[in-house]
Write an enzyme that holds these catalytic residues in place. Structure first.
Site: not given
Length: 488
Positions: A369, A412
């Site tokens: 992430h 991301c």
């Protein structure tokens, strides 16, 4: 006028009582004030010169600077705080915050606080700015040798007269000259890059806090037929496509990010605004004729300790990366579910590896992430991408001097959605409209030669991953490497 005796004795004690109450009230106030000043004096006696300098620095944004320059003791600071109505008998929290910031936790009890109580109240009552906190934390991590190197680098910015500076005094001097402000910390980034990349994380955390909010994974419905319908990997062509950033702003011999023999045909065409190579015909090639091709690290964070969701499908990406880079002749090492500190330690370990001198290149793939300019460790703490890469600059890792260093990041970099695709995102997709981050992608990359950073998305946007087949970006990358790059 004469009064009956009885009336006199009724009236007189009342007057005396009121006078006594007034005197008693003043005495109580005087006692409270005296006790408060005794507390301050006791704190003063327990604070050494370094503590006073730290308190003085942390108060820079709160007190008149000219008055602060004359401060010699903790009592001087206390008096200034009281004069500016930051400190009194009834409200001592700012002083408690200052003691907390300089880690004098044992003195908090003299004000009736504990470390935990101060932490609870900081969000609502804290007055020391994040900018000042960041500078102080940075100064605490600057060693004597680092300070000497920094002063040497900044000789042209410092007074010509020979003076001895502490880290805090140096930061104040940079602020006085306008080289360092709350909204411009570039000089700190440059210093950290040259002196100690580990320091860069403190500055990066401050910058991220100014421009973004923490993000986590959110699962969207899946539609497999739409995922792999294109096989292209484009370079900075649109927000709908993956991006590969070239970091070669000062390539010495006009070497471009095209790897030869092992990676000899992997030529990446960059639009002029992202490439400093004036003419494609001037591009030369990296030598790939050493006894070993190089090392490839694969960091695969699938599970997290807190609220971040499991990254289903990521193991498929890690397996594919290991297969393809092994096929290309690299020695692949895979690490799973690393905390932020384990990632930093791993980078330091590989930075100092002497075996790099016999290798042609270095590759690092990170699957996790993330948010703007950073990736998450298993402990849900952020690690700056720029800090990760800075371990392998020519200065920090001379064994990789003039050798290609490739970093591929599947994570991301924000919460904006590039287009409606029924896949799974590597960041939280908020229900409310999000703000476009006006943040330059280059701020995540060290300005050194021979680097290439390939990312699954552009800054400020989410990246996508199929929960069974893996990430769109990684699968396409592996497919094209196998298709277009010869092994000979």
């Amino acid at each position: 006028m004469e009064y009956p005796a009885g009336q006199f004795w009724v009236t007189c004690p009342v007057r005396l009582s009121l006078q006594a109450e007034g005197v008693g009230s003043r005495n109580m106030e005087d006692d409270a004030s005296l006790k408060f000043r005794q507390q301050l004096l006791l704190l003063h006696e327990n604070l050494v010169a370094e503590d006073v300098a730290a308190l003085k620095f942390l108060c820079t944004d709160l007190l008149p600077f000219k008055k602060l320059e004359n401060v010699k003791s903790a009592v001087d600071i206390f008096q200034l705080l009281m004069a500016e109505e930051y400190l009194n008998e009834e409200d001592t929290f700012l002083l408690a915050e200052l003691l907390y910031r300089i880690k004098c936790y044992s003195l908090l009890k003299k004000l009736g606080y504990t470390k935990e109580k101060v932490q609870e109240c900081l969000h609502e009552k804290g007055k020391v700015s994040p900018y000042r906190q960041m500078l102080y934390e940075l100064s605490e991590n600057i060693t004597g040798d680092m300070l000497k190197d920094i002063i040497f680098l900044l000789q042209n910015c410092l007074p010509r007269r020979q003076i001895t500076l502490s880290a805090l005094e140096l930061l104040i001097l940079l602020e006085k000259q306008g080289l360092l402000t709350e909204n411009n910390v570039q000089i700190l980034e440059d210093i950290c890059m040259n002196v100690s990349p580990d320091l860069l994380e403190t500055v990066s955390c401050y910058k991220r806090a100014k421009v973004s909010l923490p993000q986590q994974e959110n699962t969207l419905p899946i539609k497999e037929s739409s995922l792999f319908r294109t096989g292209d990997i484009r370079v900075f062509t649109s927000r709908q496509e993956t991006s590969i950033k070239s970091v070669g702003s000062n390539i010495d011999d006009n070497k471009a990010a095209n790897l030869t023999q092992g990676f000899s045909e992997m030529n990446l065409e960059l639009p002029g605004e992202f490439s400093n190579v004036e003419n494609e015909s001037k591009m030369t090639s990296y030598k790939m004729d050493g006894p070993h091709r190089g090392f490839c690290l694969v960091i695969n964070n699938v599970e997290f300790d807190g609220s971040l969701q499991e990254r289903k499908g990521s193991c498929k990406d890690a397996e594919e990366l290991e297969r393809v880079f092994t096929w290309l002749g690299l020695d692949v090492r895979t690490y799973k579910n690393l905390t932020s500190w384990e990632i930093k330690d791993l980078m330091r370990t590989w930075q100092h590896l002497q075996d790099h001198k016999d290798r042609d290149c270095f590759i690092c793939c990170i699957l996790s992430h993330g948010e703007s300019g950073a990736i998450y460790g298993k402990d849900e703490e952020l690690v700056s991408i720029r800090m990760i890469m800075s371990h392998f600059t020519a200065k920090q890792c001379p064994q990789l001097f003039e050798k290609p260093k490739l970093f591929f990041i599947q994570a991301c970099q924000g919460k904006e959605i590039q287009r409606p695709v029924y896949v799974e995102a590597d960041a939280q997709i908020p229900e409310l409209p999000t703000m476009q981050q006006s943040f330059s992608p280059s701020e995540s990359i060290p300005e050194e030669a021979d680097f290439l950073l390939g990312m699954a998305t552009i800054d400020g946007y989410a990246s996508f991953r199929h929960i069974q087949q893996g990430a769109w970006y990684i699968q396409s990358l592996c497919s094209k490497l196998q298709l277009l790059v010869p092994r000979s």
